[in-house]
Design a protein around this motif. Structure first.
Motif, PDB file in Angstrom:
ATOM      1  N   ALA A  52       5.498   2.133  -4.884  1.00 36.95           N
ATOM      2  CA  ALA A  52       3.501   2.806  -4.861  1.00 36.95           C
ATOM      3  C   ALA A  52       2.469   1.926  -5.876  1.00 36.95           C
ATOM      4  CB  ALA A  52       3.845   4.194  -4.873  1.00 36.95           C
ATOM      5  N   ILE A  53       3.157   2.082  -7.033  1.00 43.89           N
ATOM      6  CA  ILE A  53       2.799   0.952  -8.399  1.00 43.89           C
ATOM      7  C   ILE A  53       2.174  -0.130  -7.227  1.00 43.89           C
ATOM      8  CG2 ILE A  53       4.754  -0.114  -9.312  1.00 43.89           C
ATOM      9  CD1 ILE A  53       1.664   1.586 -10.930  1.00 43.89           C
ATOM     10  N   ILE A  54       3.116  -0.605  -6.942  1.00 44.99           N
ATOM     11  CA  ILE A  54       1.456  -2.215  -6.425  1.00 44.99           C
ATOM     12  C   ILE A  54       0.475  -1.730  -5.159  1.00 44.99           C
ATOM     13  CG2 ILE A  54       2.573  -4.492  -5.059  1.00 44.99           C
ATOM     14  CD1 ILE A  54       3.652  -4.537  -7.981  1.00 44.99           C
ATOM     15  N   SER A  55       0.992  -0.923  -4.572  1.00 45.26           N
ATOM     16  CA  SER A  55       0.188  -0.549  -3.522  1.00 45.26           C
ATOM     17  C   SER A  55      -1.476  -0.106  -4.214  1.00 45.26           C
ATOM     18  CB  SER A  55       0.718   0.739  -2.723  1.00 45.26           C
ATOM     19  OG  SER A  55       1.347   0.080  -2.040  1.00 45.26           O
ATOM     20  N   ALA A  56      -0.948   0.718  -5.777  1.00 44.95           N
ATOM     21  CA  ALA A  56      -2.541   0.737  -5.890  1.00 44.95           C
ATOM     22  C   ALA A  56      -2.794  -0.158  -6.693  1.00 44.95           C
ATOM     23  CB  ALA A  56      -1.300   1.722  -7.443  1.00 44.95           C
ATOM     24  N   LEU A  57      -2.378  -1.292  -7.364  1.00 42.50           N
ATOM     25  CA  LEU A  57      -3.231  -2.086  -8.192  1.00 42.50           C
ATOM     26  C   LEU A  57      -3.332  -3.307  -6.958  1.00 42.50           C
ATOM     27  CD1 LEU A  57       0.025  -2.594 -10.332  1.00 42.50           C
ATOM     28  CD2 LEU A  57      -2.355  -2.223 -11.147  1.00 42.50           C
ATOM     29  N   THR A  58      -3.517  -3.397  -5.860  1.00 47.95           N
ATOM     30  CA  THR A  58      -3.948  -3.956  -5.006  1.00 47.95           C
ATOM     31  C   THR A  58      -4.677  -4.058  -3.952  1.00 47.95           C
ATOM     32  OG1 THR A  58      -1.502  -4.264  -3.496  1.00 47.95           O
ATOM     33  CG2 THR A  58      -1.524  -5.330  -4.995  1.00 47.95           C
ATOM     34  N   LEU A  59      -4.691  -2.404  -3.781  1.00 43.20           N
ATOM     35  CA  LEU A  59      -5.385  -2.095  -2.273  1.00 43.20           C
ATOM     36  C   LEU A  59      -6.998  -2.122  -2.315  1.00 43.20           C
ATOM     37  CD1 LEU A  59      -3.044   1.007  -0.587  1.00 43.20           C
ATOM     38  CD2 LEU A  59      -4.051  -1.242   0.469  1.00 43.20           C
ATOM     39  N   GLY A  60      -7.633  -1.870  -4.023  1.00 40.47           N
ATOM     40  CA  GLY A  60      -8.788  -1.828  -3.967  1.00 40.47           C
ATOM     41  C   GLY A  60      -9.717  -0.193  -3.593  1.00 40.47           C
ATOM     42  N   ASP A  61     -10.412   0.165  -3.125  1.00 43.09           N
ATOM     43  CA  ASP A  61     -10.639   1.603  -2.918  1.00 43.09           C
ATOM     44  C   ASP A  61      -9.884   2.850  -2.214  1.00 43.09           C
ATOM     45  OD1 ASP A  61     -13.089   0.932  -4.370  1.00 43.09           O
ATOM     46  OD2 ASP A  61     -14.684   0.472  -3.137  1.00 43.09           O
ATOM     47  N   ASN A  62      -9.354   1.865  -1.354  1.00 46.06           N
ATOM     48  CA  ASN A  62      -8.319   2.117  -0.334  1.00 46.06           C
ATOM     49  C   ASN A  62      -7.425   2.694  -0.936  1.00 46.06           C
ATOM     50  OD1 ASN A  62      -9.259   1.584   2.214  1.00 46.06           O
ATOM     51  ND2 ASN A  62      -8.780  -0.041   2.181  1.00 46.06           N
ATOM     52  N   ALA A  63      -6.851   2.320  -2.702  1.00 45.04           N
ATOM     53  CA  ALA A  63      -5.946   2.871  -2.759  1.00 45.04           C
ATOM     54  C   ALA A  63      -5.643   4.307  -3.765  1.00 45.04           C
ATOM     55  CB  ALA A  63      -5.566   1.984  -4.597  1.00 45.04           C
ATOM     56  N   THR A  64      -7.155   5.072  -3.076  1.00 42.89           N
ATOM     57  CA  THR A  64      -7.138   6.353  -3.520  1.00 42.89           C
ATOM     58  C   THR A  64      -6.939   7.435  -2.196  1.00 42.89           C
ATOM     59  OG1 THR A  64      -9.537   6.248  -2.767  1.00 42.89           O
ATOM     60  CG2 THR A  64      -9.550   6.537  -5.069  1.00 42.89           C
ATOM     61  N   SER A  65      -6.526   6.502  -1.215  1.00 46.82           N
ATOM     62  CA  SER A  65      -6.129   7.241   0.642  1.00 46.82           C
ATOM     63  C   SER A  65      -4.970   8.030   0.364  1.00 46.82           C
ATOM     64  CB  SER A  65      -6.404   6.582   1.369  1.00 46.82           C
ATOM     65  OG  SER A  65      -5.874   7.220   2.704  1.00 46.82           O
ATOM     66  N   GLN A  66      -4.411   8.664   0.725  1.00 49.48           N
ATOM     67  CA  GLN A  66      -2.906   9.633  -0.006  1.00 49.48           C
ATOM     68  C   GLN A  66      -2.534   8.716   0.989  1.00 49.48           C
ATOM     69  OE1 GLN A  66      -2.004  13.777  -0.661  1.00 49.48           O
ATOM     70  NE2 GLN A  66      -1.251  14.071   0.979  1.00 49.48           N
ATOM     71  N   ASN A  67      -2.573   8.819   2.323  1.00 54.00           N
ATOM     72  CA  ASN A  67      -1.907   7.953   4.359  1.00 54.00           C
ATOM     73  C   ASN A  67      -1.331   6.893   3.455  1.00 54.00           C
ATOM     74  OD1 ASN A  67      -1.001   8.491   6.554  1.00 54.00           O
ATOM     75  ND2 ASN A  67      -2.966   6.537   6.614  1.00 54.00           N
ATOM     76  N   ALA A  68      -2.109   5.421   2.463  1.00 56.13           N
ATOM     77  CA  ALA A  68      -1.712   4.943   2.719  1.00 56.13           C
ATOM     78  C   ALA A  68      -0.092   4.922   1.647  1.00 56.13           C
ATOM     79  CB  ALA A  68      -2.884   3.680   1.666  1.00 56.13           C
ATOM     80  N   TYR A  69      -0.149   5.459   1.086  1.00 50.46           N
ATOM     81  CA  TYR A  69       1.352   4.882   0.617  1.00 50.46           C
ATOM     82  C   TYR A  69       2.184   6.187   1.134  1.00 50.46           C
ATOM     83  CZ  TYR A  69      -1.466   4.481  -3.253  1.00 50.46           C
ATOM     84  OH  TYR A  69      -3.271   3.814  -4.096  1.00 50.46           O
TER      85      TYR A  69
END
Length: 294
Positions: A52-69
């Motif tokens: 999850a920390i890698i996703s938060a670092l690399t998803l840009g604006d999409n990082a604020t989407s709960q669904n992405a995790y």
């Protein structure tokens, strides 16, 4: 077991006012694949393909989407004050640990479904110095309310500290302030983090499933799922087949019973025929035995 709420911290921190509430239910049950797993809020925790920390670092604006995790993830905004309410529907006790934070224990209920205020008292606001912990044991059928200030951006696991219960899926992850994670990580993420991902064959960017998307989670390990009670398609098909077979059988018996009946004379002739046939078989046997002996 020690009543944590009766303890008083040496360093006083007053209870802040909550701005968000997250309610989680602990359960163990037989799943739709026949195995027994643990769930928090109905989901079995499976480790995401991309941490999850890698996703938060690399998803840009999409990082604020709960669904992405993934569905076992909960988004927290920066500096929100969050009540994590954990209702333990299991009969056993579970020691829950939250990474990255100390929480205030602001409420306990011996029986969270009870209407008796001695077993399920109301939450008292404005407490001067609630007890703080990072791990708390929740007995069976009871609940706790944990008040947390989301002041530490990161991806934090909340899980049962019994290892095999964690392995069974008793966990969720809190994704806290992903945009602040990105801001604070500039120039500070060690290269070995990505080198370890590469060595393990783990994608080094993207959502929980490794895609540069907030919604595409194809390939993400999910389940097993709680059994769906009630009539299912296979059961309906089976019972329909049984009913049809029974109806056809009853129609056949009725048709046979209503068919033409043999007369008494015909029945008598059939009995005589069978007796004579039996007598002929016996005579043939005796004749054959005599022939063989001669």
């Amino acid at each position: 077991m020690t009543n944590d709420t009766a303890l008083v911290p040496l360093v006083a921190i007053p209870q802040p006012v909550a701005s968000q509430r997250v309610e989680l239910e602990v359960a163990f049950q037989t799943m739709n694949d026949g195995t027994n797993h643990a769930t928090l809020d109905g989901y079995v925790y499976n480790s995401p393909i991309v941490p999850a920390i890698i996703s938060a670092l690399t998803l840009g604006d999409n990082a604020t989407s709960q669904n992405a995790y993934g569905p076992y993830s909960i988004m927290l905004n920066h500096l929100d004050v969050v009540d994590i309410v954990v209702n333990n529907s299991d009969k056993g006790s579970h020691p829950f640990h939250l990474h990255g934070h100390q929480f205030q224990i602001v409420h306990r209920a011996e029986q969270y479904e009870s209407t008796d205020p001695t077993l399920n008292p109301p939450l008292i606001e404005g407490q001067a110095n609630p007890m703080r912990r990072d791990t708390i044991t929740i007995p069976g059928s009871s609940s706790v309310t944990l008040r947390v200030v989301a002041d530490n951006p990161g991806a934090w696991l909340f899980h049962c500290h019994i290892e095999w219960h964690l392995e069974a899926g008793l966990a969720v992850q809190f994704i806290e302030a992903p945009l602040q994670i990105q801001e604070r990580a500039v120039g500070r993420v060690p290269s070995f983090l990505y080198e370890q991902c590469a060595a393990l064959g783990v994608p080094q960017s993207g959502n929980a499933a490794g895609h540069a998307s907030a919604t595409d989670l194809s390939g993400l390990p999910l389940g097993p799922w709680p059994q769906t009670l009630g009539w299912q398609p296979k059961g309906i098909a089976a019972i329909t087949g049984c009913v049809l077979t029974a109806v056809i059988g009853m129609i056949t018996v009725g048709w046979y019973m209503m068919g033409p009946k043999d007369s008494e004379e015909e029945i008598e002739q059939e009995v005589i025929r069978r007796i004579e046939a039996k007598r002929d078989r016996k005579r043939f046997g005796m004749f054959k035995k005599t022939t063989d002996s001669s």
